[in-house]
Design an enzyme around this catalytic site. Structure first.
Site, mmCIF file in Angstrom:
data_model
loop_
_atom_site.group_PDB
_atom_site.id
_atom_site.type_symbol
_atom_site.label_atom_id
_atom_site.label_comp_id
_atom_site.label_asym_id
_atom_site.label_seq_id
_atom_site.Cartn_x
_atom_site.Cartn_y
_atom_site.Cartn_z
ATOM 1 N N ARG A 119 27.823 34.386 49.634
ATOM 2 C CA ARG A 119 26.619 34.527 48.808
ATOM 3 C C ARG A 119 26.980 34.449 47.324
ATOM 4 N NH1 ARG A 119 27.049 40.642 50.191
ATOM 5 N NH2 ARG A 119 27.934 41.424 48.243
ATOM 6 N N GLY A 120 25.948 34.515 46.496
ATOM 7 C CA GLY A 120 26.154 34.631 45.054
ATOM 8 C C GLY A 120 26.924 33.459 44.461
ATOM 9 N N ASP A 141 35.032 34.645 53.732
ATOM 10 C CA ASP A 141 34.341 35.909 53.447
ATOM 11 C C ASP A 141 34.624 36.884 54.575
ATOM 12 O OD1 ASP A 141 32.337 37.904 52.439
ATOM 13 O OD2 ASP A 141 31.753 36.217 51.172
ATOM 14 N N ASP A 183 39.358 39.119 55.577
ATOM 15 C CA ASP A 183 39.324 40.090 54.490
ATOM 16 C C ASP A 183 40.464 39.691 53.543
ATOM 17 O OD1 ASP A 183 39.761 42.246 52.809
ATOM 18 O OD2 ASP A 183 39.071 43.692 54.308
ATOM 19 N N VAL A 184 40.140 39.357 52.304
ATOM 20 C CA VAL A 184 41.197 38.851 51.416
ATOM 21 C C VAL A 184 42.291 39.883 51.161
ATOM 22 C CG1 VAL A 184 39.810 37.086 50.228
ATOM 23 C CG2 VAL A 184 39.882 39.426 49.303
ATOM 24 N N ALA A 205 36.057 36.256 45.339
ATOM 25 C CA ALA A 205 35.681 37.538 45.973
ATOM 26 C C ALA A 205 35.950 38.673 45.001
ATOM 27 C CB ALA A 205 36.478 37.741 47.259
ATOM 28 N N TYR A 245 37.245 48.203 37.465
ATOM 29 C CA TYR A 245 36.804 46.798 37.487
ATOM 30 C C TYR A 245 37.331 46.048 36.257
ATOM 31 C CZ TYR A 245 33.393 42.918 37.811
ATOM 32 O OH TYR A 245 32.776 41.687 37.903
ATOM 33 N N THR A 301 22.757 38.091 40.810
ATOM 34 C CA THR A 301 23.295 38.117 42.179
ATOM 35 C C THR A 301 23.111 39.521 42.750
ATOM 36 O OG1 THR A 301 25.517 38.873 41.607
ATOM 37 C CG2 THR A 301 25.150 36.499 41.488
HETATM 38 P P1 NAD Z 1 28.492 39.233 45.266
HETATM 39 O O1 NAD Z 1 28.685 40.677 45.534
HETATM 40 O O2 NAD Z 1 27.112 38.675 45.318
HETATM 41 O O3 NAD Z 1 29.420 38.369 46.232
HETATM 42 C C1 NAD Z 1 30.762 38.673 46.397
HETATM 43 C C2 NAD Z 1 31.240 38.110 47.719
HETATM 44 O O4 NAD Z 1 32.620 38.487 47.889
HETATM 45 C C3 NAD Z 1 30.461 38.665 48.908
HETATM 46 O O5 NAD Z 1 30.064 37.625 49.761
HETATM 47 C C4 NAD Z 1 31.450 39.595 49.564
HETATM 48 O O6 NAD Z 1 31.266 39.736 50.967
HETATM 49 C C5 NAD Z 1 32.781 38.920 49.240
HETATM 50 N N1 NAD Z 1 33.901 39.854 49.367
HETATM 51 C C6 NAD Z 1 33.993 41.098 48.855
HETATM 52 N N2 NAD Z 1 35.120 41.682 49.279
HETATM 53 C C7 NAD Z 1 35.759 40.796 50.091
HETATM 54 C C8 NAD Z 1 36.953 40.832 50.830
HETATM 55 N N3 NAD Z 1 37.742 41.919 50.847
HETATM 56 N N4 NAD Z 1 37.312 39.732 51.536
HETATM 57 C C9 NAD Z 1 36.526 38.633 51.546
HETATM 58 N N5 NAD Z 1 35.356 38.552 50.856
HETATM 59 C C10 NAD Z 1 34.981 39.614 50.137
HETATM 60 O O7 NAD Z 1 29.186 38.978 43.841
HETATM 61 P P2 NAD Z 1 28.924 37.852 42.726
HETATM 62 O O8 NAD Z 1 28.001 38.423 41.723
HETATM 63 O O9 NAD Z 1 28.618 36.542 43.354
HETATM 64 O O10 NAD Z 1 30.362 37.828 42.027
HETATM 65 C C11 NAD Z 1 31.370 36.889 42.351
HETATM 66 C C12 NAD Z 1 32.533 37.101 41.401
HETATM 67 O O11 NAD Z 1 32.104 36.973 40.042
HETATM 68 C C13 NAD Z 1 33.180 38.476 41.504
HETATM 69 O O12 NAD Z 1 34.569 38.369 41.340
HETATM 70 C C14 NAD Z 1 32.580 39.220 40.335
HETATM 71 O O13 NAD Z 1 33.388 40.277 39.902
HETATM 72 C C15 NAD Z 1 32.466 38.119 39.302
HETATM 73 N N6 NAD Z 1 31.451 38.405 38.289
HETATM 74 C C16 NAD Z 1 30.115 38.473 38.591
HETATM 75 C C17 NAD Z 1 29.202 38.748 37.593
HETATM 76 C C18 NAD Z 1 27.722 38.810 37.835
HETATM 77 O O14 NAD Z 1 26.981 39.045 36.859
HETATM 78 N N7 NAD Z 1 27.218 38.628 39.030
HETATM 79 C C19 NAD Z 1 29.632 38.983 36.301
HETATM 80 C C20 NAD Z 1 30.989 38.922 36.022
HETATM 81 C C21 NAD Z 1 31.887 38.621 37.017
#
Ligand code: NAD
Length: 434
Positions: free
Chosen positions: A207-208, A228, A251-252, A278, A340, A375
């Protein structure tokens, strides 16, 4: 997930109602976006105006853009205005920015672009000038952002600037503003189907941002391994089926994740693009943060990246790409996010280290630092902080996962081979840590 104020503003009736409320914030402009594949007609329909002769005019024309016409008082119908400032060397030369942008910046429309190209310098007035251009562009971004236009700087440090210029001029960079891309080596390749025959790995793809990235890399021709957790098996498999990729539930953080991935990409001859996406948040101020919350964020956002990179390194082909998700929280720090922010700052160190380790094989390693992106991760943020995250930025809105995916895909493009060991923010010109 979407930005409610942008949605309201997009509808003429609700737009006039919202305007009549006299909110203390302006209605953000809708951002025109390009979601099609990279192509030779990338800039078709775009009109450009350069302040002086530049080899980039040929690049823009080759990509389908046409020259703008200049009217009275310096006004023009340009969508993209460019100062190739590589010949600016004295403080007095800076006045060219004023003469050129003064009459034109106000005319930029939603989707308009201001681009400045600087020459890198090590000392003396040219070094001051290079820094001045950065301050200028960051301010210009704030001035034109209310209209949904962007301003960005490219620094020529002896490298190819045409890829970064094409990205900034296009509508693929809709949410990138006030940013600097440094190009320090040559870049090869064609504009079209940049990832044909390439193999990519995207973690957190269900997702996302990860899902959008998997789709965008596949759009450019890559076979994408979508990774994922087990719990996300159904959406992950649906995604892989939709884009002709491979779903792998992993799981990463698991010890064997790297080896399993290495074995899987071996069957495809290796890997070309690794996107470490992830990521998780477990927010609490440090005094209230349980050890668990600390450990799990370090494990997913940092340790897994290092371990998977090491396992995939022998399979990473020449000219490959490592792209890791940082965050503006890693640049600025954030209350309640010591865990974080530590990991997201470490990601910046990780890409610099990876660039040193693998750079001799034309491999690049770069970080993307998203700002506020709509997201599930940001949907969990308390409403007041969420609103601040969206509005305290030049574009006054949240970005979409696809905006980040386009920036990642740009870094994976052969034309971005000149960008190495850097951080690109996709943050709508967020005031945080800028
Ligand atoms: P999200 O939570 O919507 O999606 C994250 C995905 O990572 C999920 O599908 C989740 O299942 C997967 N994931 C989590 N732990 C895992 C694991 N141990 N093994 C495998 N998969 C795993 O997050 P997002 O908003 O799409 O963010 C994606 C990346 O961007 C992340 O690294 C986040 O820190 C970074 N980020 C996001 C934002 C934002 O505003 N959304 C801002 C800055 C940085």
């Amino acid at each position: 997930m979407s930005d409610w104020l942008v949605e309201l503003g997009a509808n003429p009736t609700s737009r006039s109602i919202v305007k009549s409320l006299g909110l203390p914030i302006p209605l953000p402009a809708a951002l025109p976006r390009d979601r099609d594949a990279w192509r030779t007609g990338l800039l078709s329909g775009r009109r450009f105006l350069f302040e002086s002769q530049s080899p980039l005019q040929g690049t823009f024309e080759a990509l389908g853009a046409t020259r703008a016409t200049l009217g009275d008082g310096g006004h023009s119908d340009a969508d993209v205005i460019v100062v190739d400032a590589r010949d600016l060397v004295t403080i007095a030369d800076l006045v060219r920015l004023h003469s050129f942008f003064g009459p034109r910046a106000g005319g930029l429309k939603a989707g308009g672009r201001a681009i400045v190209i600087a020459k890198d310098a090590a000392s003396g007035a040219p070094l001051l000038v290079r820094h001045a251009l950065e301050g200028f562009v960051k301010s210009l971004a704030k001035e034109v952002g209310g209209k949904g236009a962007t301003a960005n700087l490219i620094v020529d440090a002896g490298g190819s600037v045409e890829g970064p210029a094409a990205f900034f001029a296009s509508r693929k960079s809709a949410f990138v503003t006030g940013q600097v891309i440094v190009a320090d080596t040559s870049a090869e390749g064609t504009w079209e189907r940049p990832l044909a025959g390439k193999v990519a790995v995207v973690t957190g793809a269900a997702r996302g941002i990860g899902e959008a990235t998997a789709r965008t890399l596949a759009r450019e021709g890559a076979h994408v391994f979508c990774i994922d957790r087990d719990a996300e098996k159904a959406p992950l498999e649906a995604l892989a089926a939709a884009i002709g990729g491979t779903a792998m539930t992993l799981d990463v953080t698991s010890f064997e994740a790297g080896d399993k991935l290495a074995a899987a990409v071996s069957a495809h001859g290796g890997v070309d693009v690794i996107v470490h996406n992830a990521g998780i948040t477990r927010d609490k101020t440090i005094g209230r943060m349980k050890r668990d919350a600390w450990d799990s964020v370090i494990a997913v956002n940092l340790e897994a990246i290092v371990r998977i990179t090491d396992a995939l390194a022998p399979k990473l082909r020449d000219g490959g790409r490592i792209i890791a998700l940082s965050s503006i929280a890693g640049i600025a720090g954030n209350m309640g996010q010591t865990n974080y922010a530590a990991t997201k700052a470490a990601v910046i160190g990780f890409v610099k280290d990876a660039q040193n380790r693998f750079g001799d094989r034309r491999i690049t390693a770069n970080a993307i630092a998203p700002g506020f992106i709509e997201t599930q991760m940001t949907a969990k943020v308390p409403v007041a902080i969420r609103e601040a995250g969206r509005r305290l930025s030049a574009l006054a809105q949240g970005g979409m996962p696809e905006d980040v995916a386009e920036a990642i895909t740009f870094l994976a493009h052969p034309k971005a081979g000149s960008v190495r060991g850097r951080v690109l923010r996709v943050c709508g010109g967020s005031f945080i840590g800028a």
